[in-house]
Write an enzyme that holds these catalytic residues in place. Structure first.
Site, PDB file in Angstrom:
ATOM      1  N   ASP A 155      39.909  50.193  27.958  1.00  0.00           N
ATOM      2  CA  ASP A 155      39.171  48.990  28.324  1.00  0.00           C
ATOM      3  C   ASP A 155      38.076  48.849  27.272  1.00  0.00           C
ATOM      4  OD1 ASP A 155      38.168  46.710  29.448  1.00  0.00           O
ATOM      5  OD2 ASP A 155      37.990  47.494  31.478  1.00  0.00           O
TER       6      ASP A 155
HETATM    7  C1  BGC Z   1      37.359  43.981  31.112  1.00  0.00           C
HETATM    8  C2  BGC Z   1      38.841  43.863  30.845  1.00  0.00           C
HETATM    9  C3  BGC Z   1      39.074  42.859  29.744  1.00  0.00           C
HETATM   10  C4  BGC Z   1      38.286  43.275  28.508  1.00  0.00           C
HETATM   11  C5  BGC Z   1      38.434  42.326  27.343  1.00  0.00           C
HETATM   12  C6  BGC Z   1      36.576  44.251  29.842  1.00  0.00           C
HETATM   13  O1  BGC Z   1      35.210  44.182  30.083  1.00  0.00           O
HETATM   14  O2  BGC Z   1      37.137  45.001  32.050  1.00  0.00           O
HETATM   15  O3  BGC Z   1      39.528  43.480  31.996  1.00  0.00           O
HETATM   16  O4  BGC Z   1      40.431  42.740  29.476  1.00  0.00           O
HETATM   17  O5  BGC Z   1      36.909  43.338  28.844  1.00  0.00           O
HETATM   18  O6  BGC Z   1      37.826  41.118  27.612  1.00  0.00           O
END
Ligand code: BGC
Length: 749
Positions: free
Chosen positions: A254
Site C-alpha cells: 500500500d
Molecule cells: C490507499 C489505497 C490506494 C493507495 C493509492 C492508499 O492510501 O490505502 O487503497 O490504492 O493509497 O492511492
C-alpha cells in the site's frame, strides 16, 4: 527470396519477444538480459502511480491507478493533486457495498469488464482494487469500498469482478491484504486475531480472489499482523499467499506501506509504491532512489548481504505481470465513458439499492380511511412531491480518499427524481428544501463539485422551511445519510459514532410528523442508527451509486424498477450490538510510547450475523440479507438430493420460489448451514450459498444450490487445517438471515 528474408527476420526475434514461446520461457530470457540496475528499477515506483518498465528491451512503464469504483483522475508526477487533464474523466460505478448488495455475481463480472475497458483507454495496467476487507464495525471509514461482512458473499462477488477486469488485460490488485478492517490508526494497528477467525472470516475472500479469480496482484495493507507490517509480512505473504495459495502475481505495497528493506526483500514484497518521499529525504533530487527497495537494496546486494535470488524472484513476477498486461499482443485500446459503461453502472445500481422498510400508512389522496405504502411513489395521483436534504444535491463521487473520481457525469438524486417524475406525469411539481447543512466542501484533490452547496440560513430556518413545505406535499422524500467527508465514509479515519450527522434525526422526526407519507433515502456505505424508525414508514438504502445515482434511485422510488438488493451486512440498532464494540475490542490499546495500538479481535469468528445469532437478544434494525420488494415471494419446502453424504460428495438443495404478487421481481434465495453438534463451537448458522432468481408475477421456479465439504468445514487452530467433521447438519433456506423459511437435516458420514 522474400520468404527467406522474412524467415531470417523471424529467426532473430529474441525469445522474450516471441509470442509463440511459453510465458515462463520468455520471462527467463528477459531476466537473463537484464542488468542489476534494470532489475532494481522494476521493484519500486518512479512516480506516484507508476513504476518503470525496461526501456532497453521494449517493456513499457507500468501504470497503476485507483480503484475500485472507476479510474481515478491522473495526478501530477509526484503530487496527489490531479494533473488537470481534460481526457481523464470516467464513469463512476456504484461503490462496492452496492455491488455486494446485488447478490448477483454476473453484476460483478459486468462491473469488472466495464472498468477494465475504462482502464485500458486510460493506459492503466493495474487497477487498485477490488477491496474485500470484512465489515467488522459500522464505524469503518472504508466499508463502502468493501463487500460486506460475510466471507462467502464477498468471495462469490470478488471472483467475477477480478475475472471481468483481467479478461481485458488489466490486472486487479486485491486490497488491503489483510485485516485492514478499520481506518483509525491504520498505520499503527497491530491486529491480534485467532488463526480460526483469520481463516474463516478475514481471508476467504482474498483466497477466492487469488485461487479462483487468479488475481495478478494483491496489495499489502498498512496495518501490522503479529507485529510485522503487512506489506512485508512473513506469514501473510510468504506462507499463506505464496506458499499455500500458490500466488504467482505481484505483491504491491500500500502507498507508503513499506518500512524496511530487509523485511521487504525477504518477506514477499514485489513492488514498493508510495513511500512518503518527502518524509524520507527532504529535497532529494530523485527521492524514489531512496525507497527501501531502491538504492538501499542495491547496496545490500553489492555488499554481499543478498545474492540476486530474491530480486530475480520479484522481477520474474513483475515480468509475468507485464506479459499479462502491457506486453500482450492482443492488448485492446478500451473505451472511455461509453454508453455501455453507463448502462452497466445503472443496472448494477438498480440491483443493489435496498428497500429496507415499506409499510402502509394513511393515504388521504385515496379517500378517508384509505391506506397504502408510500413506495413506489404513485406519481400519477399527485400534485406536489417534496424532496429534502443535502444528499439530494451533493456529488458523492468526489471525496472519500483514494477512491475519489472525476466523473464525466453524475446525476444527482434531485435531478434524477425530477426527470423520472416528469416522464410519468409532467405537471407534478417537485419542490426542494435543503433541510440541513452538512459538508459544503467543494473539491477534493483539485476535482470540484458541480453545484454550490453554500447556505446562509440557520438550522432552525432550514427545518422550518422543510416542515412547512412538507405539510403541503403529497409525499416527502428525504435524501440524507453520510457523505465522503473526513470521519464519515472516508479513508484515513473511522466515524466517531453510528449517529446520522448534521441534526438529521431532528429533521426526520419533524418531517414525518408534518407528513406521514415520508420516505428516508439513506446515502452511505455504512449502517446508521435510526432512533425514529418506528415512526418512518419507508426507508431505502441508496448507497453511493456513482454516475447514474439520480436515475437509479429515482427508478426504484417511482417503481420503474422493482428493488432486489439485499444487505451485505447486519444493520445494528446501536453500536454496542456489534461484537467488536460489545467486547470493547475497538480501536485497541496503545502500547507505551504510542507507536503501536494492539487491536484484539475478541469477538473472534462471531462477526455480523454470527454475533447477532449468538446473542439471541438485541435484534438488529435490519438483518444481514434483508431487502424488500414491491412484489411478494413465497418459498416452498426445502428438499435435498440425498440424506447422507461423504466429505468428498456434493449435496444439492432445491426449493420452489413463487412470485405471489402482481409485479415482476427478483428474490435472493439464501442457504445457511448449521452444524448440529461439533467439537469446536460454531456459529448458529453460516451463509454457504445463494441464488438470485427473476420471476414474472405469478411465476414459480425451482432454485437449486449445491455445496460440498468446504461449506461444512471449520478451521481447527490446533492442527492448522480445515476439518469437515462427521455428524448431523441442517440446511436452512430463506430470504434473509432472520427470515428462514424451511430447513432439512442431513448427515456427513
Ligand atoms: C490507499 C489505497 C490506494 C493507495 C493509492 C492508499 O492510501 O490505502 O487503497 O490504492 O493509497 O492511492
Amino acid at each position: 527470396m522474400l520468404a527467406v528474408t522474412f524467415r531470417g527476420a523471424y529467426a532473430q526475434i529474441p525469445v522474450y519477444l516471441d509470442e509463440t514461446k511459453p510465458m515462463e520461457q520468455r520471462i527467463e530470457d528477459a531476466l537473463s538480459r537484464m542488468t542489476l540496475d534494470e532489475k532494481i528499477a522494476l521493484v519500486h515506483a518512479q512516480s506516484k502511480f507508476s513504476s518503470p518498465g525496461i526501456k532497453r528491451l521494449g517493456f513499457p512503464d507500468f501504470w497503476t491507478d485507483d480503484g475500485p469504483h472507476g479510474v481515478r483522475p491522473d495526478v501530477l508526477w509526484d503530487e496527489w493533486v490531479q494533473a488537470g487533464q481534460t481526457n481523464d474523466s470516467c464513469v463512476a460505478f456504484p461503490a462496492l457495498t452496492c455491488l455486494a448488495a446485488t447478490w448477483n455475481p454476473s453484476m460483478a463480472r459486468l462491473y469488472g469488464e466495464s472498468l477494465g475497458e475504462e482502464a485500458l483507454y486510460r493506459g492503466k495496467s493495474m487497477i487498485l482494487g477490488p477491496g474485500v476487507n470484512i465489515y467488522r464495525t459500522p464505524l469503518g471509514g472504508r466499508n463502502f469500498e468493501y463487500m460486506g461482512e460475510d466471507p462467502l458473499l464477498a468471495s462469490r462477488m470478488v471472483v467475477p469482478y477480478v475475472q471481468g477486469l483481467q479478461s481485458k488485460g488489466v490486472a486487479a490488485c486485491v486490497k488491503h491484504y489483510a485485516l485492514n478492517n478499520d481506518e483509525e490508526y491504520r498505520h499503527q494497528v497491530n491486529v491480534i486475531v485467532s488463526d480460526r477467525a483469520l481463516h474463516e472470516i478475514y481471508l476467504p475472500a482474498f483466497k477466492a480472489a487469488i485461487t479462483e479469480g487468479k488475481a495478478w496482484g494483491i496489495m499489502g495493507a498498512y496495518n501490522l499482523y503479529k507485529n510485522q507490517h503487512n506489506s512485508h509480512n512473513e506469514i501473510l505473504l510468504n506462507k499463506i499467499l505464496k506458499e499455500d495459495w500458490k500466488f504467482d502475481g505481484i505483491v504491491v505495497s500500500d502507498w507508503g506501506g513499506c518500512h524496511d528493506t530487509d523485511e521487504a526483500v525477504r518477506n514477499g514484497l514485489d513492488l514498493e509504491m508510495g513511500t512518503w518521499t518527502d518524509g524520507m529525504v527532504m529535497n532529494a533530487t530523485n527521492a524514489y532512489d531512496r525507497y527501501y527497495m531502491a538504492l538501499p537494496y542495491k547496496q545490500m546486494i553489492r555488499q554481499g548481504k543478498y545474492t540476486t535470488a530474491e530480486l530475480d524472484e520479484k522481477v520474474r513476477r513483475l515480468l509475468r505481470t507485464f506479459y499479462r498486461t502491457t506486453m500482450r499482443a492482443d492488448r485492446q485500446v478500451g473505451f472511455l465513458c461509453s454508453e455501455s459503461h453507463y448502462e452497466a453502472a445503472l443496472k448494477i445500481a438498480q440491483e443493489g439499492i435496498v428497500l429496507l422498510k415499506n409499510e402502509v400508512v394513511a393515504d388521504p389522496s385515496k379517500g378517508k380511511g384509505a391506506k397504502s405504502t408510500v413506495l413506489p411513489v404513485d406519481v400519477k395521483g399527485m400534485k406536489r412531491i417534496l424532496v429534502v436534504g443535502e444528499n439530494a444535491i451533493k456529488m458523492m463521487t468526489v471525496g472519500g480518499g483514494s477512491s475519489s473520481l472525476k466523473a464525466q457525469k453524475e446525476i444527482l438524486p434531485l435531478d434524477g427524481l425530477i426527470a423520472a417524475v416528469h416522464a410519468i406525469q409532467p405537471n407534478v411539481e417537485v419542490d426542494y428544501a435543503r433541510g440541513y447543512v452538512g459538508d459544503t466542501i467543494q473539491s477534493f484533490d483539485g476535482v470540484t463539485v458541480g453545484r454550490s452547496l453554500y447556505e446562509m440560513r440557520s438550522a432552525d430556518e432550514l427545518i422550518r422551511e422543510a416542515v412547512s413545505k412538507a405539510a403541503q406535499a403529497d409525499c416527502v422524500i428525504m435524501f440524507g445519510g453520510l457523505n465522503k467527508s473526513d470521519y464519515q465514509d472516508c479513508e484515513g479515519h473511522d466515524r466517531k459514532d453510528m449517529n446520522l450527522p448534521y441534526g438529521q434525526n431532528e429533521l426526520i422526526e419533524a418531517l414525518v410528523k408534518a407528513n406521514p407519507r415520508f420516505v428516508f433515502v439513506n446515502i452511505s456505505g455504512n449502517a446508521v442508527s435510526m432512533p425514529w424508525l418506528s415512526k418512518v414508514p419507508a426507508v431505502v438504502q441508496g448507497w453511493f451509486v456513482g454516475s447514474e445515482s439520480g436515475e437509479a434511485i429515482a427508478s426504484v422510488l417511482t417503481g420503474q424498477v422493482n428493488p432486489s438488493g439485499k444487505l451485505p451486512f447486519t444493520w445494528y440498532s446501536k453500536l454496542e450490538d456489534c461484537g467488536a464494540h460489545a467486547l470493547n475490542a475497538y480501536p485497541g490499546v496503545w502500547r507505551e510510547g504510542h507507536d503501536i495500538i494492539d487491536e484484539e479481535y475478541k469477538e473472534d469468528i462471531y462477526v455480523g450475523y454470527r454475533w447477532t445469532d449468538r446473542q439471541k437478544k438485541n435484534k438488529p434494525l435490519f438483518a444481514f440479507g434483508h431487502g424488500l420488494s414491491y412484489t411478494t415471494f413465497q418459498l416452498g419446502k426445502i428438499s435435498s438430493d440425498r440424506q447422507t453424504m461423504k466429505a468428498d460428495d456434493e449435496i444439492t438443495f432445491t426449493v420452489s420460489v413463487t412470485n405471489t404478487g402482481s409485479k415482476a421481481g427478483s428474490e435472493v434465495v439464501q442457504l445457511y448451514i448449521s452444524d448440529i453438534k461439533s467439537s469446536l463451537p460454531r456459529p448458529v448458522k453460516e451463509l454457504k450459498g445463494f441464488s438470485k432468481v427473476y420471476l414474472e408475477a405469478g411465476e414459480t421456479r425451482d432454485v437449486s444450490i449445491t455445496i460440498g465439504r468446504d461449506a461444512l468445514s471449520y478451521y481447527d487452530d490446533s492442527i492448522q487445517d480445515w476439518v469437515a467433521e462427521p455428524g448431523a447438519f441442517e440446511a436452512l433456506i430463506g430470504t434473509a438471515s432472520d427470515k428462514i423459511i424451511s430447513k432439512i437435516r442431513f448427515i456427513l458420514e
